[in-house]
Design an enzyme around this catalytic site. Structure first.
Site, mmCIF file in Angstrom:
data_model
loop_
_atom_site.group_PDB
_atom_site.id
_atom_site.type_symbol
_atom_site.label_atom_id
_atom_site.label_comp_id
_atom_site.label_asym_id
_atom_site.label_seq_id
_atom_site.Cartn_x
_atom_site.Cartn_y
_atom_site.Cartn_z
ATOM 1 C CB CYS A 78 -20.762 -17.888 6.732
ATOM 2 S SG CYS A 78 -22.076 -17.777 7.937
ATOM 3 C CG HIS A 165 -16.963 -17.616 9.891
ATOM 4 N ND1 HIS A 165 -17.128 -16.610 8.982
ATOM 5 C CD2 HIS A 165 -18.187 -17.861 10.415
ATOM 6 C CE1 HIS A 165 -18.392 -16.232 8.955
ATOM 7 N NE2 HIS A 165 -19.067 -16.975 9.818
ATOM 8 C CD GLU A 167 -13.746 -15.976 8.037
ATOM 9 O OE1 GLU A 167 -13.629 -17.136 7.631
ATOM 10 O OE2 GLU A 167 -14.836 -15.374 8.069
#
Ligand code: XMP
Length: 510
Positions: A78, A165, A167
């Site tokens: 990001c 993202h 994650e």
């Protein structure tokens, strides 16, 4: 090891946890760490986290430029993706629309990062700004309609980046993307295993403290219990545990904690009954922050007195704390922009006690602490207990606190917890509790008018407590719990279920 540079992402800890779940140790460092410091750590790779800032904004968090030239693989996420582009003088500009939530990307080239991942992929975005052009020498690896350069890489420079993202669980192949970076690019080895950790930690404690004595503030929570078990295995009876009973615990908590310590064979375990002191000091206090302050100060006072008593007889050199990894990172990063919502009460070293500190869990996340606890032989009931706040029921009895109100809430809470365990919901909920509202309402029982207390039940699920969702019970479970409470706790005639998320509410009521 993989180093994660912190630019202030709300998902910071998720990145570290995902990498550790892959079996590789991950350490979070401030964004402005020097290349010299980094070099010492010899990381296999570096991940730049996201950030709420704009790369072009005044005072935006930056990274030392030399880090780009260290030839250590970098993955930008990001804001990190934008930082890499910015380093190559590509303009970062506000997109036409913001992207917050689930969006599909199209993988245009597998490159190194999308090995084994093809075509349309569900991802999680959280950004306004976009990278306007591909830097020279980079290839575009993914695109999306509102974010043309959704991912890019330059294998020669060992730089990889994604606008979304990986994650976050909503990025379906997120873990594979991270694994491609960690193993495929960085060639990191799977050496991080909590299971083999207890032996090393015990050895480390033995070396660190030798024959010296250690004091520990026990709370009954998972962290301090695991610390107690661990240190006891290292130093045996040189461990002195003190549990301050402020009278605002769950019903029978003191009995339970005694049982746990007995089972652990910890001989030097002392319960200090300070119930009256706390109750007296809290008399008539209704303001939440004031309550928290009184409890925090009184707690430290009681602990200090007890610590001094023990120190008079024994030469105590160390004070053990159950600090875990997120606590350590947060206190290091609390420079602090964040608004103070509540003053949290945790047992830190009282100023007047001059001990050396030992924090054996300081590198571990909660789930790793739990795994360690199981490995040390602690019961599942203890390991998977819901968290309980330091100030206890004081922040769940809204308004002034009396011993009668404590008893009412303890009775309600006991029923609620028992029912949750019976229905099987307990393990699916991160935290559940009852709160006593500072009001009475009219009801009818056996044809007679009643005027009694209202309780509110709360149950939330959350990964990190920054945000929380209310738990969706089956109606039958709520019916059962509610009727049991009004039937068995005679001072209560109304039960509410709290359906507020955090934010805007917090988990606790005060
Ligand atoms: P809030 O109410 O801030 O709660 O949304 C988030 C989590 O923190 C716990 N909590 C505390 N824990 N000392 C603690 O050790 C405190 O003073 C404290 N206050 C809140 C709360 O129970 C929830 O798990």
């Amino acid at each position: 090891m993989i180093v994660i540079l912190n630019f202030g992402s709300q998902y910071l800890h998720l990145i570290a946890r995902r990498v550790r779940e892959l079996g590789v140790y991950a350490e979070i460092l401030p964004h402005n760490v020097s290349s010299k410091q980094l070099k010492k750590l010899k990381p296999d790779g570096i991940i730049f986290s996201g950030s709420p800032a704009s790369v072009y904004g005044k005072g935006s968090p930056q990274v030392k430029k030399e880090i780009f030239k260290m030839s250590i693989p970098i993955l930008g996420i990001c804001y990190g993706h934008q930082l890499i582009a910015d380093f190559f003088n590509i303009k970062i500009e506000p997109g036409k629309v913001g992207r917050f939530g689930r969006y599909f990307i199209k993988v245009t080239k597998q490159g190194k990062i999308f090995q084994g991942i093809k075509g349309k992929q569900q991802t999680w975005f959280s950004n306004y700004d976009i990278v306007s052009k591909l830097p020279k020498g980079f290839i575009r690896t993914a695109t999306s309609p509102s974010c043309p350069i959704a991912a890019m890489e330059n294998t020669n420079k060992k730089m990889y980046s994604v606008q979304f993202h990986p994650e976050v669980v909503h990025t379906k192949r997120g873990k594979d993307i991270l694994a491609n970076f960690v193993f495929g690019v960085c060639k990191a080895k799977k050496t991080w295993k909590v299971k083999s950790l207890s032996r090393d930690l015990i050895e480390q404690i033995k070396i660190q403290v030798g024959d010296n004595k250690i004091l520990l503030g026990s709370s009954g929570g998972v962290d301090s219990t695991v610390v107690a078990a661990l240190i006891h295995k290292a130093v045996g009876d040189n461990l002195y545990c003190v549990f301050v009973d402020h009278g605002l615990m769950r019903k029978n908590e003191t009995v339970e904690i005694r049982k746990i310590y007995k089972k652990l064979n910890i001989k030097n375990f002392k319960v200090v009954n300070a119930r009256n002191l706390f109750l007296n000091r809290l008399k008539g206090v209704t303001e939440p922050e004031k309550k928290r302050k009184i409890i925090g100060h009184t707690f430290i006072k009681v602990f200090e007195t007890e610590g001094k008593k023990i120190s008079k007889k024994e030469h105590i050199k160390y004070f053990a704390q159950g600090t875990i990894y997120p606590d350590r990172i947060e206190s290091a990063a609390s420079s602090n922009k964040a608004d103070k919502i509540k003053s949290h009460h945790n047992l830190t070293l009282p100023e007047k006690l001059h001990f050396k500190i030992i924090e054996p869990l300081q590198d571990l996340y909660k789930d790793e602490v739990r795994e360690l606890g199981l490995d040390l032989g602690l019961d599942k009931d203890v390991i998977y207990r819901h968290p309980f706040p330091g100030p206890g029921l004081a922040v769940r009895i809204l308004g002034n606190i009396t011993s009668q109100k404590i008893k009412i809430l303890q009775a309600v809470d006991e029923i609620y917890m028992k029912e949750l365990k019976k229905s099987g919901d307990y393990s699916n909920i991160t935290q559940a509790f009852a709160a006593l509202l500072p009001a009475k309402s009219v009801g009818v029982m056996g044809d007679a008018r009643t005027y009694k207390y209202i309780v509110s039940l709360r149950a939330v699920t959350t990964e990190d407590f920054m945000t929380a969702d209310w738990y969706k019970f089956k109606y039958e479970t709520l019916i059962k719990i509610s009727s049991k409470i009004v039937n068995e706790v005679k001072e209560v005639n109304r039960v509410l279920y709290d359906i507020t998320q955090k934010p805007p509410a917090t988990v606790e009521y005060e």
